[in-house]
Design a protein around this motif. Structure first.
Motif, PDB file in Angstrom:
ATOM      1  N   GLY A 188       0.812  -1.208   0.000  1.00  0.00           N
ATOM      2  CA  GLY A 188       0.000   0.000   0.000  1.00  0.00           C
ATOM      3  C   GLY A 188       0.846   1.258   0.000  1.00  0.00           C
ATOM      4  O   GLY A 188       2.067   1.232   0.204  1.00  0.00           O
ATOM      5  N   GLU A 189       0.168   2.383  -0.191  1.00  0.00           N
ATOM      6  CA  GLU A 189       0.836   3.672  -0.291  1.00  0.00           C
ATOM      7  C   GLU A 189       1.029   4.322   1.078  1.00  0.00           C
ATOM      8  O   GLU A 189       1.705   5.342   1.184  1.00  0.00           O
ATOM      9  CB  GLU A 189       0.017   4.605  -1.179  1.00  0.00           C
ATOM     10  CG  GLU A 189      -0.216   4.062  -2.584  1.00  0.00           C
ATOM     11  CD  GLU A 189      -1.232   4.898  -3.363  1.00  0.00           C
ATOM     12  OE1 GLU A 189      -1.601   5.985  -2.866  1.00  0.00           O
ATOM     13  OE2 GLU A 189      -1.647   4.469  -4.436  1.00  0.00           O
ATOM     14  N   THR A 190       0.414   3.763   2.103  1.00  0.00           N
ATOM     15  CA  THR A 190       0.503   4.354   3.433  1.00  0.00           C
ATOM     16  C   THR A 190       1.097   3.351   4.413  1.00  0.00           C
ATOM     17  O   THR A 190       1.274   2.172   4.096  1.00  0.00           O
ATOM     18  CB  THR A 190      -0.883   4.783   3.932  1.00  0.00           C
ATOM     19  OG1 THR A 190      -1.718   3.630   4.036  1.00  0.00           O
ATOM     20  CG2 THR A 190      -1.531   5.780   2.972  1.00  0.00           C
ATOM     21  N   GLU A 191       1.377   3.828   5.630  1.00  0.00           N
ATOM     22  CA  GLU A 191       1.925   2.962   6.662  1.00  0.00           C
ATOM     23  C   GLU A 191       0.949   1.833   6.970  1.00  0.00           C
ATOM     24  O   GLU A 191      -0.240   2.070   7.152  1.00  0.00           O
ATOM     25  CB  GLU A 191       2.195   3.791   7.917  1.00  0.00           C
ATOM     26  CG  GLU A 191       2.991   3.063   8.967  1.00  0.00           C
ATOM     27  CD  GLU A 191       3.398   3.987  10.103  1.00  0.00           C
ATOM     28  OE1 GLU A 191       3.833   3.465  11.149  1.00  0.00           O
ATOM     29  OE2 GLU A 191       3.255   5.214   9.950  1.00  0.00           O
ATOM     30  N   PRO A 192       1.399   0.582   7.040  1.00  0.00           N
ATOM     31  CA  PRO A 192       0.477  -0.556   7.171  1.00  0.00           C
ATOM     32  C   PRO A 192      -0.140  -0.703   8.554  1.00  0.00           C
ATOM     33  O   PRO A 192       0.386  -0.220   9.559  1.00  0.00           O
ATOM     34  CB  PRO A 192       1.360  -1.756   6.845  1.00  0.00           C
ATOM     35  CG  PRO A 192       2.749  -1.319   7.180  1.00  0.00           C
ATOM     36  CD  PRO A 192       2.796   0.150   6.873  1.00  0.00           C
ATOM     37  N   ARG A 230      -5.346   1.142   1.232  1.00  0.00           N
ATOM     38  CA  ARG A 230      -3.912   1.440   1.136  1.00  0.00           C
ATOM     39  C   ARG A 230      -3.196   1.114   2.443  1.00  0.00           C
ATOM     40  O   ARG A 230      -1.999   0.807   2.444  1.00  0.00           O
ATOM     41  CB  ARG A 230      -3.707   2.914   0.796  1.00  0.00           C
ATOM     42  CG  ARG A 230      -4.268   3.327  -0.566  1.00  0.00           C
ATOM     43  CD  ARG A 230      -4.221   4.833  -0.729  1.00  0.00           C
ATOM     44  NE  ARG A 230      -5.006   5.508   0.309  1.00  0.00           N
ATOM     45  CZ  ARG A 230      -5.024   6.831   0.496  1.00  0.00           C
ATOM     46  NH1 ARG A 230      -4.274   7.611  -0.263  1.00  0.00           N
ATOM     47  NH2 ARG A 230      -5.778   7.353   1.453  1.00  0.00           N
ATOM     48  N   THR A 231      -3.933   1.149   3.556  1.00  0.00           N
ATOM     49  CA  THR A 231      -3.352   0.853   4.866  1.00  0.00           C
ATOM     50  C   THR A 231      -3.481  -0.619   5.235  1.00  0.00           C
ATOM     51  O   THR A 231      -2.552  -1.221   5.785  1.00  0.00           O
ATOM     52  CB  THR A 231      -4.045   1.709   5.948  1.00  0.00           C
ATOM     53  OG1 THR A 231      -3.837   3.087   5.653  1.00  0.00           O
ATOM     54  CG2 THR A 231      -3.513   1.392   7.337  1.00  0.00           C
ATOM     55  N   LEU A 232      -4.628  -1.215   4.914  1.00  0.00           N
ATOM     56  CA  LEU A 232      -4.949  -2.552   5.416  1.00  0.00           C
ATOM     57  C   LEU A 232      -4.760  -3.668   4.384  1.00  0.00           C
ATOM     58  O   LEU A 232      -5.127  -4.808   4.654  1.00  0.00           O
ATOM     59  CB  LEU A 232      -6.396  -2.564   5.921  1.00  0.00           C
ATOM     60  CG  LEU A 232      -6.692  -1.622   7.094  1.00  0.00           C
ATOM     61  CD1 LEU A 232      -8.185  -1.607   7.408  1.00  0.00           C
ATOM     62  CD2 LEU A 232      -5.910  -2.015   8.339  1.00  0.00           C
ATOM     63  N   CYS A 233      -4.226  -3.368   3.221  1.00  0.00           N
ATOM     64  CA  CYS A 233      -4.070  -4.407   2.194  1.00  0.00           C
ATOM     65  C   CYS A 233      -2.964  -5.394   2.571  1.00  0.00           C
ATOM     66  O   CYS A 233      -2.176  -5.167   3.479  1.00  0.00           O
ATOM     67  CB  CYS A 233      -3.762  -3.765   0.840  1.00  0.00           C
ATOM     68  SG  CYS A 233      -2.193  -2.884   0.777  1.00  0.00           S
ATOM     69  N   GLY A 234      -2.931  -6.521   1.861  1.00  0.00           N
ATOM     70  CA  GLY A 234      -1.908  -7.532   2.096  1.00  0.00           C
ATOM     71  C   GLY A 234      -2.501  -8.843   2.562  1.00  0.00           C
ATOM     72  O   GLY A 234      -3.662  -9.161   2.285  1.00  0.00           O
ATOM     73  N   THR A 235      -1.703  -9.608   3.284  1.00  0.00           N
ATOM     74  CA  THR A 235      -2.122 -10.908   3.817  1.00  0.00           C
ATOM     75  C   THR A 235      -1.941 -10.919   5.320  1.00  0.00           C
ATOM     76  O   THR A 235      -0.884 -10.526   5.828  1.00  0.00           O
ATOM     77  CB  THR A 235      -1.285 -12.041   3.188  1.00  0.00           C
ATOM     78  OG1 THR A 235      -1.437 -12.021   1.768  1.00  0.00           O
ATOM     79  CG2 THR A 235      -1.731 -13.398   3.717  1.00  0.00           C
ATOM     80  N   ASN A 236      -2.967 -11.351   6.026  1.00  0.00           N
ATOM     81  CA  ASN A 236      -2.873 -11.496   7.477  1.00  0.00           C
ATOM     82  C   ASN A 236      -2.584 -12.954   7.816  1.00  0.00           C
ATOM     83  O   ASN A 236      -3.161 -13.865   7.209  1.00  0.00           O
ATOM     84  CB  ASN A 236      -4.183 -11.075   8.147  1.00  0.00           C
ATOM     85  CG  ASN A 236      -4.467  -9.587   7.995  1.00  0.00           C
ATOM     86  OD1 ASN A 236      -3.625  -8.835   7.510  1.00  0.00           O
ATOM     87  ND2 ASN A 236      -5.652  -9.157   8.384  1.00  0.00           N
ATOM     88  N   ASN A 237      -1.727 -13.169   8.798  1.00  0.00           N
ATOM     89  CA  ASN A 237      -1.289 -14.518   9.155  1.00  0.00           C
ATOM     90  C   ASN A 237      -1.429 -14.756  10.657  1.00  0.00           C
ATOM     91  O   ASN A 237      -1.061 -13.905  11.462  1.00  0.00           O
ATOM     92  CB  ASN A 237       0.185 -14.710   8.763  1.00  0.00           C
ATOM     93  CG  ASN A 237       0.464 -14.260   7.339  1.00  0.00           C
ATOM     94  OD1 ASN A 237       0.079 -14.917   6.383  1.00  0.00           O
ATOM     95  ND2 ASN A 237       1.129 -13.107   7.202  1.00  0.00           N
TER      96      ASN A 237
END
Length: 592
Positions: free
Chosen positions: A446-450, A569-576
Motif C-alpha cells: 500500500g501507499e501508506t503505513e500498514p 492502502r493501509t490494510l491491504c496484504g495478507t494477514n497470518n
C-alpha cells in the motif's frame, strides 16, 4: 438575528394537555442554562394523590415530542408494546407516563440541548449533556409537584447518560436504572478495538439529525412539532450542530483533544445512589459492556446487575421487567421495600442463562431463558481456561508443539475457524474472556503505513451441527460474543479507568502516545477483549472461535466497515495467524 432573539418570556410556551385520562401533561416546561440556551421538558402528573410525587426522569436526544407509536422509524417497534404503555406522549425508549402516573409517579422527559425543543447546539455524548441533565435533576427536585427525590430511567442513550450525570452527584438524585446504556463512549460506542463503529453513521443520520433544534420538514415521517423559535436555515443548522460521524472519523485515538469532552476520564466511583443496571446478552455491539462495567465501577451501597435477553426495547416495557423496576423505585423513592432491595432478599446479580436456543425477538421466547441469582460479578467461582489454537484447527487445553500458519486476505478475506472438542458433559461460559493471537502482515504494498484489523466471533454449534444463534438487541440472529482490535492499538493499559476496580481481561489504552507500528513480516502479540457473555454448552455441542479481517456474520447494524477508516492502502496484504510452541495463540474462556 439569532434564535435567542425569538424567545418568549420564560414559561410562556408551556401548555397543559388533559386529553389522556391517565395523566395531566405539562408540555414545554423550561429553564435556562448559563449561556442563555433553554432546556425544555414535558412533565406528566398523576390525576390522583399528591400534590407532591416522586419523580421518574429521563433526558433524550430523540425528541420528547416525537411520538413512538407514529414515527416512521419507531412505529414498527411500537406495534409490539403492551397497550397500557401506549399514548400520544410516549417517546422512544422513555418511560411510559400512561403506566407510571397511575402508579403514583410524576414523569419528566427532557430534550437534550440542541435536540427537539431545547435550544442550542447539539453535542451528543458530551459533557454539555451530562451537565445539563444534572441541572435538570435539581430543577425537578425543586418543583412544587415533586417530593424532592428523583430517579433516573430510560433505554440506550437515555440509559448511558445516567452514568456521567450521576457521577456529578446532583442534589435530589435518589436512584437510577440505566437500561442497556454504555459507559465508555470510545470503546463501546465510537470505536471497537480502535476500528470505527459504522453504527454511528446510521444512528446519527436516521435519529439525531432529523431531531436537531431548528430542523425543518419534521412533519415528513412524524418527527414532532417545529422548534419553539422556528426553523433554522441550512447554514444556521450547519453552524450550530456538530456532525458526530465526521469527528469520530477524524479522531482515531482516545487521547485526541476531541475525546476529552466525550465520556473519557469520567469517574464512576463517584456514583453513590442506589443503582439497578440492566444489560442484554445480545447487546454485544453497543451497550452490554457499559452496563456490566458501570455496575462494577459504581460505589453505591445498594447496587444490582440484571442481564436479560431479547430485543433492545421490549423488556423495558414488559413483564416481569416493568414490575421489578417499579419495585426498585418504590423502595428508593417511596420508601416501600416490599421486595427486599435493602434487606438482601434481592440478589446483587441475576441474569438469564442461555441454555439451548429460543425464538429471537419475541418476549415470550426470550422468557424461556431462566434467570439465576448470584452474589457478585465476575462470579467468584470462575475458572479462566486457556484453549490453544492448533494446526488442525482445534481448540485444546494443551499448548501445541506442531507449528502452523493460517493466512487470509486482509480486508475482504474469508474467516478461519477453530473448534473445541464436542462436549462430553455440559459446561457454562459466563463472564469476561479474551483472545490472544500471534499475528503478522505480509505482502503489504500500500501507499501508506500498514496496519491490520482483527475481528473475533465465538459461535455455538449444537449437537445437530447447526449454529445456535441468539437474539441481538435488534432481535436478529447473532453469535455468542464479539471482539475487535486494530494492531496499531495493541498496547494494553492495566488501569484504563480513573476509578479502581479489577477487570479480568486486557484492555487496550487506545492512546496515540501508545501507538505501535506494524511492519511487513513481523509477528505481533495481540490481546483482544471479548465482551461479557453467557452460554451453556450442552453434551454433544461445541464452541467455534472465528477470526476474520472483516465483520463476522451476525454483526447486525453494529458493524465496523467504513471505507475511510478501513483504507485499502493501509490494510491491504495478507494477514497470518501463527501457532506452535513459540507462539501464544489461544482463547481464554470464563468457565463456571
Amino acid at each position: 438575528m439569532g434564535y435567542k432573539d425569538n424567545y418568549k418570556p420564560l414559561g410562556a410556551i408551556t401548555t397543559v394537555d388533559e386529553s389522556d385520562s391517565r395523566y395531566i401533561a405539562r408540555i414545554n416546561e423550561e429553564f435556562e442554562v448559563g449561556d442563555g440556551d433553554r432546556i425544555r421538558l414535558n412533565v406528566f402528573l398523576p390525576r390522583s394523590g399528591g400534590p407532591e410525587f416522586p419523580v421518574l426522569m429521563t433526558a433524550t436526544p430523540y425528541g420528547k415530542d416525537v411520538p413512538f407509536i407514529d414515527n416512521e422509524v419507531y412505529k414498527v417497534f411500537a406495534a409490539d408494546l403492551p397497550e397500557v404503555m401506549k399514548s400520544k406522549h410516549l417517546s422512544w425508549e422513555a418511560p411510559a407516563p400512561s403506566w407510571w402516573c397511575p402508579h403514583g409517579y410524576a414523569v419528566v422527559i427532557m430534550d437534550h440541548r440542541g435536540s427537539g425543543a431545547s435550544s442550542g447546539a447539539s453535542r451528543p455524548f458530551s459533557t454539555q449533556d451530562w451537565d445539563d441533565y444534572a441541572k435538570a435533576i435539581e430543577w425537578a427536585a425543586d418543583q412544587p409537584w415533586s417530593i424532592g427525590k428523583v430517579g433516573l430511567t430510560g433505554i440506550s442513550y437515555l440509559g448511558l447518560n445516567q452514568w456521567p450525570t450521576a457521577a456529578r452527584q446532583p442534589r435530589g438524585l435518589a436512584c437510577m436504572v440505566p437500561w442497556e446504556g454504555l459507559g465508555d463512549y470510545y470503546r463501546e460506542g465510537g470505536r471497537h478495538g480502535g476500528i470505527y463503529h459504522s453504527f454511528m453513521d446510521v444512528w446519527y443520520l436516521r435519529q439525531i439529525m432529523r431531531n436537531h433544534y431548528g430542523s425543518r420538514n419534521r412533519s415528513n415521517g412524524c418527527w414532532g412539532p417545529t422548534s419553539p423559535e422556528g426553523k433554522l436555515s441550512d447554514s444556521e443548522l450547519d453552524g450550530l450542530h456538530q456532525k458526530l460521524p465526521k469527528f469520530l472519523l477524524e479522531n482515531e485515538w482516545i487521547d485526541d483533544e476531541w475525546y476529552k469532552d466525550h465520556m473519557v476520564g469520567e469517574d464512576y466511583s463517584r456514583i453513590q445512589v442506589p443503582l439497578l443496571s440492566a444489560g442484554n446478552w445480545g447487546g454485544t455491539g453497543l451497550h452490554l459492556r457499559g452496563n456490566v462495567l458501570g455496575y462494577m465501577r459504581a460505589s453505591s451501597r445498594y447496587k444490582f446487575l440484571r442481564i436479560h435477553t431479547g430485543r433492545h426495547d421490549l423488556p423495558y416495557y414488559c413483564e416481569p421487567y416493568i414490575t421489578y423496576q417499579k419495585s426498585f423505585f418504590d423502595c428508593f423513592l417511596k420508601g416501600d421495600d416490599y421486595d427486599g432491595w435493602k434487606t438482601g432478599k434481592q440478589a446483587p446479580v441475576a441474569f438469564a442463562v442461555r441454555r439451548g436456543t429460543q425464538p429471537q425477538g419475541s418476549i415470550q421466547g426470550e422468557l424461556e431463558y431462566k434467570f439465576r441469582d448470584e452474589n457478585e460479578w465476575p462470579l467468584a467461582r470462575t475458572k479462566y481456561e486457556k484453549h490453544y489454537l492448533t494446526a488442525n484447527k482445534m481448540l485444546l487445553k494443551e499448548k501445541p508443539s506442531v507449528e502452523a500458519t493460517f493466512s487470509y486476505q486482509a480486508l475482504y478475506g474469508e474467516c478461519i475457524q477453530f473448534t473445541t472438542p464436542v462436549a462430553e458433559e455440559e459446561y457454562e461460559v459466563t463472564g469476561h474472556g479474551h483472545v490472544r493471537l500471534a499475528v503478522s502482515l505480509t505482502d503489504h504494498e500500500g501507499e501508506t503505513e500498514p496496519d491490520l484489523d482483527v475481528y473475533v466471533a465465538i459461535r455455538k454449534i449444537n449437537a445437530q451441527g447447526i449454529e445456535s444463534s441468539y437474539s441481538s438487541s435488534l432481535g436478529n440472529p447473532t453469535p455468542v460474543v464479539f471482539g475487535w482490535l486494530r494492531a496499531s492499538h495493541r498496547t494494553i493499559d492495566p488501569n484504563p479507568y480513573p476509578d479502581s476496580f479489577h477487570l479480568p481481561v486486557p484492555v487496550p489504552s487506545h492512546r496515540r502516545s501508545d501507538r505501535k507500528e506494524v511492519r511487513n513480516g513481523e509477528v505481533y502479540d495481540l490481546q483482544i477483549e471479548l465482551w461479557p457473555t453467557n452460554v451453556v454448552v450442552g453434551r454433544g455441542e461445541r464452541l467455534v472461535v472465528e477470526i476474520s479481517p472483516k465483520d463476522p456474520v451476525g454483526a447486525d447494524l453494529f458493524a465496523c466497515y467504513d471505507p475511510i477508516d478501513r483504507d485499502e492502502r493501509t490494510l491491504c496484504g495478507t494477514n497470518n495467524i501463527h501457532i506452535g510452541k513459540d507462539y501464544e495463540s489461544y482463547v481464554v474462556l470464563p468457565i463456571v
